[in-house]
Each structure stands twice: as C-alpha cells, then as structure tokens.
Design a protein around this motif. Structure first.
Motif, PDB file in Angstrom:
ATOM      1  N   ASP A  54      -5.920  -1.597  -4.612  1.00  0.00           N
ATOM      2  CA  ASP A  54      -5.216  -2.265  -3.505  1.00  0.00           C
ATOM      3  C   ASP A  54      -6.050  -3.432  -3.000  1.00  0.00           C
ATOM      4  OD1 ASP A  54      -3.286  -2.762  -1.662  1.00  0.00           O
ATOM      5  OD2 ASP A  54      -3.697  -1.018  -0.403  1.00  0.00           O
ATOM      6  N   GLU A  55      -5.386  -4.424  -2.435  1.00  0.00           N
ATOM      7  CA  GLU A  55      -6.083  -5.565  -1.810  1.00  0.00           C
ATOM      8  C   GLU A  55      -7.011  -6.278  -2.788  1.00  0.00           C
ATOM      9  OE1 GLU A  55      -5.794  -6.828   1.193  1.00  0.00           O
ATOM     10  OE2 GLU A  55      -4.429  -5.342   2.049  1.00  0.00           O
TER      11      GLU A  55
ATOM     12  N   THR B 126       0.832  -1.207   0.000  1.00  0.00           N
ATOM     13  CA  THR B 126       0.000   0.000   0.000  1.00  0.00           C
ATOM     14  C   THR B 126       0.868   1.258   0.000  1.00  0.00           C
ATOM     15  OG1 THR B 126      -1.661  -1.239   1.226  1.00  0.00           O
ATOM     16  CG2 THR B 126      -1.934   1.139   1.140  1.00  0.00           C
TER      17      THR B 126
HETATM   18 MG   LIG Z   1      -1.809  -2.872   2.239  1.00  0.00          MG
END
Ligand SMILES: [Mg+2]
Ligand SMILES: Nc1ncnc2c1ncn2[C@@H]1O[C@H](COP(=O)(O)OP(=O)(O)OP(=O)(O)O)[C@@H](O)[C@H]1O
Length: 506
Positions: free
Chosen positions: A266-267, A182
């Motif tokens: 993200d993720e 991140t």
């Molecule tokens: Mg992360």
C-alpha cells in the motif's frame, strides 16, 4: 462428532445456514462465533457468542455475572466488538445491571430464544433484540476514518473477484485519496487468508501486507519482508549483500510455504519518488514476479500511475491497472439503505433521499459514509427512526463534514489544480454549476496573471476529473458536487487562497 450447540445456535446454523464455530472456553463459559456479516452492520463473520447457563445464573448475582462477563471480554480482547450473550434464563436483571452508554453486550434470554425459534422472521427477531440493546451508532457499519472490510465493505465485487481470480497477474490499484484503495487491499487480504485457512489451517505467512509509507528506505522494506517471512534469517540479511541474498531468499520462501508469495504493497507513491531512477530494487521484485515467485498488488495515486505508463520504468506493463472510481447509484443505495433498514430505520421517500445523497457526494464512498454517520447520530439523539430528504439539512451544518470535504480537496490536488478551481469559482461566483471550457479556465487564470501552458492545463483537468472534482462533458467541464462548491465558497476567501497558491508557486 455431532457437536451439541445450544438450541438457538443449532437452529441458526442448521436451518438458516449462518456459519457457526465453537471457540475455547473462557472463565467457565463456552464460547461460539457466528457469522452475522450478511446483516451489513458492525457484526463480523466472527461475532462472539457467550453461553451463560442456568447454573451460572444460580451461583452468582447479576452484578457478579456481569463482572465475570466483562472479564471474558477483556481476556479475549473483545472490547471493540459486539458480543452476543445467550442466557438460559431471565436476562432482564442482567440488562438492568449493565447501564453503560457504550454498551456492546447484547443479552438474549430464554424467553427471547424461544420467541426467535417460533418466529416467522427469526433473523429479524434476533436483529430487533440486538438493536434494542446496542446503540445504533455502534451497530451501524459506517466508518469515515479507517479502511473498511468484511461486513462494512461495500461494492468493489468486480475488482475483488478479478484480483482473487488471477493469481498470475499483478495489479496496481489506482485512485484518488480516500476512494477506497486500502480498503480494497485489506478486503482482498482478508479473503485470501480465509481461503488459505480453509485449505490448510495455517495463518498464511506467505500473504504480506505492507504499508510502504512507513518503510521508505529500501533496507527497511527488505528487512520487514524477511521478518515477516522468516525472522530467523535476519542475521544473514545483515551479513550478506542484499542483491545476492534477497532474490534467493524469495525463491526459498516460495518453496518453504509451497505457495506463491503474495505482496500487498500500500502507498507505493513515496517509495517510487524516493527511488526515482534507481530501480534496482524494483527490478528484483519484478524478476521474482516473472519467475512466478511473487504476485504483487500495489496501491498508489499519482506516481504509480505515471510509472505504469513510463517506458523506462520497471513498472511499465508490470501490473494491470485497477482504477477505483466513485460508487454507482445502485451501490450507493446499498451502502445507505441496507444497514439503515437493518437498524430499524424507515425511509419516508427512499428514492429521493438516496438521490440527494448521491448527487451531493458524487458517489464518493467516504462522503456517503459521512452523510450516513451524521444521520445515524442525529437519529440517535432525537430517538426518531425515520429519514427523509429533509433530514439531510443537518449534514451541511456539520463542521466535521465541512472540514473533511475541504481536506480531501487539499490532499487530492496540487497548487496548479487548486489555482484552476479558485480562479473559475471567482469568475463564476454567481453560477458555479454551469459548464466551462479550458479556454474559460485559461481566461480566469490570466485575470490573476497566471499563464499555464496548454499541456499543463490539460493535465490539471485530468487530475481534477480523477479526483472527482470536475466532470467532463464534451469540451466543457462541470463541478461534480454542489455541496463542495458551496462549502468552499462559504468557508474561504477564494481571492486570498489564490494569492497564497500563487505565492507558493504553481
Ligand atoms: Mg490508503
Ligand atoms: N468499499 C467500501 N465500502 C464502504 N466504504 C468505503 C469503501 N471504500 C472506502 N470507503 C470509505 O472511504 C474511506 C477511505 O477508505 P480507504 O482508507 O480505503 O481509502 P484510500 O484510498 O486508501 O485512502 P488514502 O488515499 O487516504 O490512503 C473509508 O473510511 C470509508 O469511509
């Protein structure tokens, strides 16, 4: 043109090339922003400066002035930032009036301003003035709990440059929990926005950062994308079939913003699991990238990695892999030493201290940050300003640190991998740091009636290596971090943990 800055700021900008910007006036003060990010402290490229003029000093008492400055902080939303206050007069009364332990205002009086202008190390002088007023635990850039960017972001220059330099390539950032995925995405986002602001002064709506773990339904994700790109079209999204609407929408937005759309997702792991098999949505995204409408930068761990290599998946060959690994020793040194030195902390034996931290954390940035946070807290409590290898002892006793180590291990591994670690550690209880082969792992598991197929054991080893827990050397494996092993052995009954894992199934 020819804007007038206060002499100190003028000097910092002209002679020392610190970036400087004028801000709006607030409550009668002129505001500026200065880029102090090169100091590698919690001072951003956007550090606020408030100019208190002589007339302000004449017209109000120190207490009133302080109240007024605190309102500026409130009004501007600077509560969590360190604010420089340039005072055209004596600042000592103001300092005295402000006696808060969470102090983030730093005063530079006229005497001190002249001192800096005369000094042969002006930056150092200003830094000294700041660090004498703001507690080192607030000034230090160390952060163990949230993603880091800007002055708090270290290393990864190569990865950032690669992504920024190739707008036609999509990237998949892969790596274990808390390795810095991140942070890398946020830093890329920050630099993209900076570039785009320099070019056109817009707030660049074509750059979208989405945390997919909050947006697991396709509808929610699409809605969020439409909301960010053009909220006025939300009603249309609700009325039309998304598979007609969405590809066309992306194309129109590319034209509207006259720029490729950049999605930072993200993720992505859970999203992939949830849509496993039903790839329509990802095909739409992929098609948009093939047509040059979008660039994607996605981050994930297990699933993203599987899909990139799965021939049937729309992810196959879709993005270039960027695998994040631990810091090199040199980068670890940079993270440990530069901020500490700028905080006025001396190293008694720098190379040994850094070496010890590096060895024990195996270069994992989050663990290094943990070490540094604990060390800074220690220095603040004792008032000392010197570090040596002996200072590190306090880290092992820290409960938060221990919990953190164990939690990252638990997060990064599944039951089978945990079983391998517990079984080997029981077998090698006396000499945990010697090497062991897959055959040794197999034998250790069998002692607990666990039989793992060769392929599965191999995969477990890969994950443990990826997670930074094991290090391969020839046919043998070693634990990377002595501290991790020690903490695991001292904190838990490994036999019990192994039984638990067996019960849950491996
Ligand atoms: Mg992360
Ligand atoms: N480039 C970096 N410079 C300094 N510290 C870093 C860097 N990257 C990561 N860290 C440290 O690691 C921590 C975790 O970073 P981050 O949240 O970016 O990792 P992540 O891989 O996204 O984690 P998760 O898998 O939990 O989402 C940060 O709080 C920081 O302590």
């Amino acid at each position: 043109m020819g804007k007038e800055y206060p002499p100190l700021l003028q000097f910092l900008s002209d002679k020392l090339e610190y970036r400087l910007l004028s801000g709006k006036s607030t409550l009668g003060y002129v505001l500026y922003y200065i880029d102090l990010s090169s100091w590698r402290l919690r001072l951003s490229d956007w550090t606020p400066v408030v100019h208190v003029q002589r007339s302000d000093l004449l017209n109000s008492s120190p207490r009133q002035l302080l109240q007024s400055l605190q309102d500026v902080v409130r009004e501007r939303g600077w509560q969590r930032r360190i604010v420089l206050v340039l005072v055209d007069g004596d600042s000592s009364a103001l300092r005295l009036a402000l006696r808060s332990p969470l102090q983030t205002l730093a005063f530079v009086g006229d005497e001190e301003q002249r001192g800096i202008l005369r000094s042969r190390r002006p930056s150092g002088e200003l830094l000294d003035i700041l660090s004498a007023q703001v507690p080192i635990s607030i000034l230090a850039p160390y952060n163990t709990t949230s993603p880091v960017t800007g002055s708090c972001f270290f290393d990864r220059e190569y990865e950032v440059a690669k992504i920024l330099g190739n707008p036609d390539v999509s990237y998949a950032v892969l790596g274990v929990r808390r390795i810095g995925k991140t942070s890398l995405m946020r830093e890329v986002e920050r630099r993209l926005r900076e570039e785009s602001a320099a070019a056109e002064t817009e707030d660049s709506p074509h750059i979208l950062f989405l945390d997919c773990s909050d947006l697991l339904e396709r509808e929610m994700l699409v809605e969020q994308i439409v909301r960010k790109l053009n909220p006025r079209e939300l009603p249309r999204l609700a009325m039309q079939n998304y598979s007609f609407f969405f590809p066309d929408f992306l194309e129109r937005m590319r034209r509207k913003y006259k720029s490729k759309l950049i999605f930072l997702l993200d993720e992505i792991d859970d999203l992939i699991v949830l849509h496993g098999g039903d790839w329509e949505f990802f095909r739409t995204l992929r098609a948009a990238s093939n047509k040059g409408i979008c660039q994607y930068i996605v981050a994930g761990f297990r699933e993203a990695q599987n899909q990139l290599h799965n021939l049937d998946s729309p992810f196959y060959n879709f993005a270039e892999e960027i695998r994040l690994s631990e810091f090199t020793r040199e980068h670890a040194r940079e993270l440990i030493v530069t901020p500490m030195q700028n905080l006025g902390i001396r190293f008694k034996n720098e190379s040994d201290t850094v070496g010890r931290i590096y060895e024990e954390t195996a270069g994992h940035p989050n663990l290094i940050q943990f070490y540094c946070t604990i060390l800074v807290r220690q220095l603040e409590l004792t008032g000392q300003r010197e570090l040596s290898p002996d200072s590190l002892v306090s880290v092992y006793a820290d409960e938060v640190f221990k919990n953190h180590l164990l939690r990252s291990f638990m997060d990064n591994t599944q039951n089978r991998e945990k079983a391998v670690v517990y079984a080997i550690l029981q077998d090698h209880a006396e000499r945990p740091m010697v090497g062991f082969t897959q055959a040794d792992m197999d034998a250790a598991l069998r002692k607990h009636n666990l039989v793992v197929a060769h392929g599965a054991l191999n995969t477990s080893c890969d994950v443990l290596v990826l997670a930074g827990i094991l290090r391969p050397k020839g046919a043998e494996y070693f634990f990377t971090s002595p501290v991790f092993v020690r903490v695991l052995q001292q904190t838990y009954n490994l036999r019990y943990l192994l039984d638990k894992v067996k019960e849950e199934g491996i």
